[in-house]
Design an enzyme around this catalytic site. Structure first.
Site, short mmCIF file in Angstrom:
data_model
loop_
_atom_site.label_atom_id
_atom_site.label_comp_id
_atom_site.label_asym_id
_atom_site.label_seq_id
_atom_site.Cartn_x
_atom_site.Cartn_y
_atom_site.Cartn_z
CG ASP A 117 4.42 -0.99 1.93
OD1 ASP A 117 4.48 -0.66 0.65
OD2 ASP A 117 5.70 -1.43 2.13
CB ALA A 131 -1.24 0.24 1.20
CG ASP A 175 7.75 -10.74 3.11
OD1 ASP A 175 7.47 -10.61 2.65
OD2 ASP A 175 8.35 -11.18 3.85
N PRO A 178 3.37 4.03 -0.76
CG PRO A 178 3.76 6.57 -1.93
CD PRO A 178 3.53 4.96 -2.45
N GLY A 179 0.30 5.44 -0.27
CA GLY A 179 -0.97 5.72 0.26
C GLY A 179 -1.87 5.99 -0.55
N GLY A 180 -0.99 6.80 -1.94
CA GLY A 180 -2.16 7.49 -3.11
C GLY A 180 -3.36 6.05 -3.92
CE LYS A 181 -1.07 2.33 -8.07
NZ LYS A 181 0.12 2.66 -8.41
CG ASP A 183 0.74 -0.27 -7.52
OD1 ASP A 183 0.93 -0.87 -8.11
OD2 ASP A 183 1.29 0.46 -6.36
CB CYS A 200 4.27 2.49 -12.17
SG CYS A 200 5.83 2.68 -10.62
#
Length: 238
Positions: free
Chosen positions: A61, A38, A92, A40-43, A110, A165
């Site tokens: 995370d 998750a 993990d 840094p948290g944008g999604k 992600d 990405c």
């Protein structure tokens, strides 16, 4: 961004293509949702903006430092009553089955990747540096392990969205195709890869899509639509 009257920051700046995996997940009211990688948290914020998973979202995370960053983001952008409904963990992700296997309707995976846009523009700590060659080579295996964990965390009938990405087929289609094979041969789990081509039609004026992905969709950086890269693929656990 600036603070509003509630003391919260008023927008989170992120690549618009990063919203596509969240839209592809198609969270519905009452769905239990896992954001496996998750930070840094944008999604995570985008998932909450759907209004469909408040109280039913686990954001995880593996890195404790990145989890702290995730918590800071949630604190900066969410009112307490919503923030307190999100369960933040630091496990993990590859071992998630041992914690809560087969319990979620929707899972977002992600994964860590070569982050191609940043790697092109930044020299410091660049994953393509010769000192990080082994780490770079091991990324597809890590990605496969995380995707398999996401599949095993999903209930039968549930959905997993895998995203990177990266422009690399090794990190994108080939990871998905191998995960489908491993799920069937080692776990007797049938996976249906969903057709996401409708995203090309819906967002043809916003993003530039690569036309030849074997599975999933890939947004290409382009001078007239400079978002991405963002690869995303949706898997349905039968």
């Amino acid at each position: 961004s600036r603070m509003d009257t509630l003391g919260l920051l008023d927008y989170y700046l992120m690549d618009a293509a990063s919203l596509l995996p969240v839209l592809a997940l198609d969270v519905q009211p009452g769905d239990t949702v896992l954001d496996l990688c998750a930070a840094p948290g944008g999604k995570t914020l985008a998932l909450l903006q759907t209004g469909a998973c408040a109280g039913l979202l686990v954001a995880n995370d593996a890195s404790i430092s990145r989890t702290k960053r995730l918590q800071q983001v949630l604190q900066s952008y969410l009112p307490r009553e919503i923030r307190d409904t999100v369960t933040v963990t630091s496990h993990d992700g590859r071992q998630w089955e041992q914690l809560e296997g087969g319990t979620f309707q929707k899972v977002l995976v992600d994964v860590p990747c070569t982050t191609d846009r940043h790697s092109v523009m930044e020299q410091e700590n660049n994953i393509f540096h010769k000192r990080r060659t082994k780490e770079c080579q091991m990324l597809p295996m890590l990605q496969l392990q995380l995707l398999m964990a996401g599949i095993l965390a999903t209930k039968p009938g549930g959905d997993v969205v895998y995203s990177t990405c990266s422009l690399s087929m090794l990190q994108n289609e080939q990871v998905v195709e191998r995960a489908v094979e491993v799920a069937e041969t080692q776990y007797n789990i049938n996976i249906q890869v969903e057709d996401l081509s409708h995203f090309r039609i819906l967002f043809q004026d916003t993003f530039s899509f690569f036309p030849n992905c074997r599975v999933g969709e890939l947004v290409l950086p382009h001078l007239t639509a400079n978002f991405g890269p963002m690869y995303f693929c949706k898997l349905h656990r039968m």
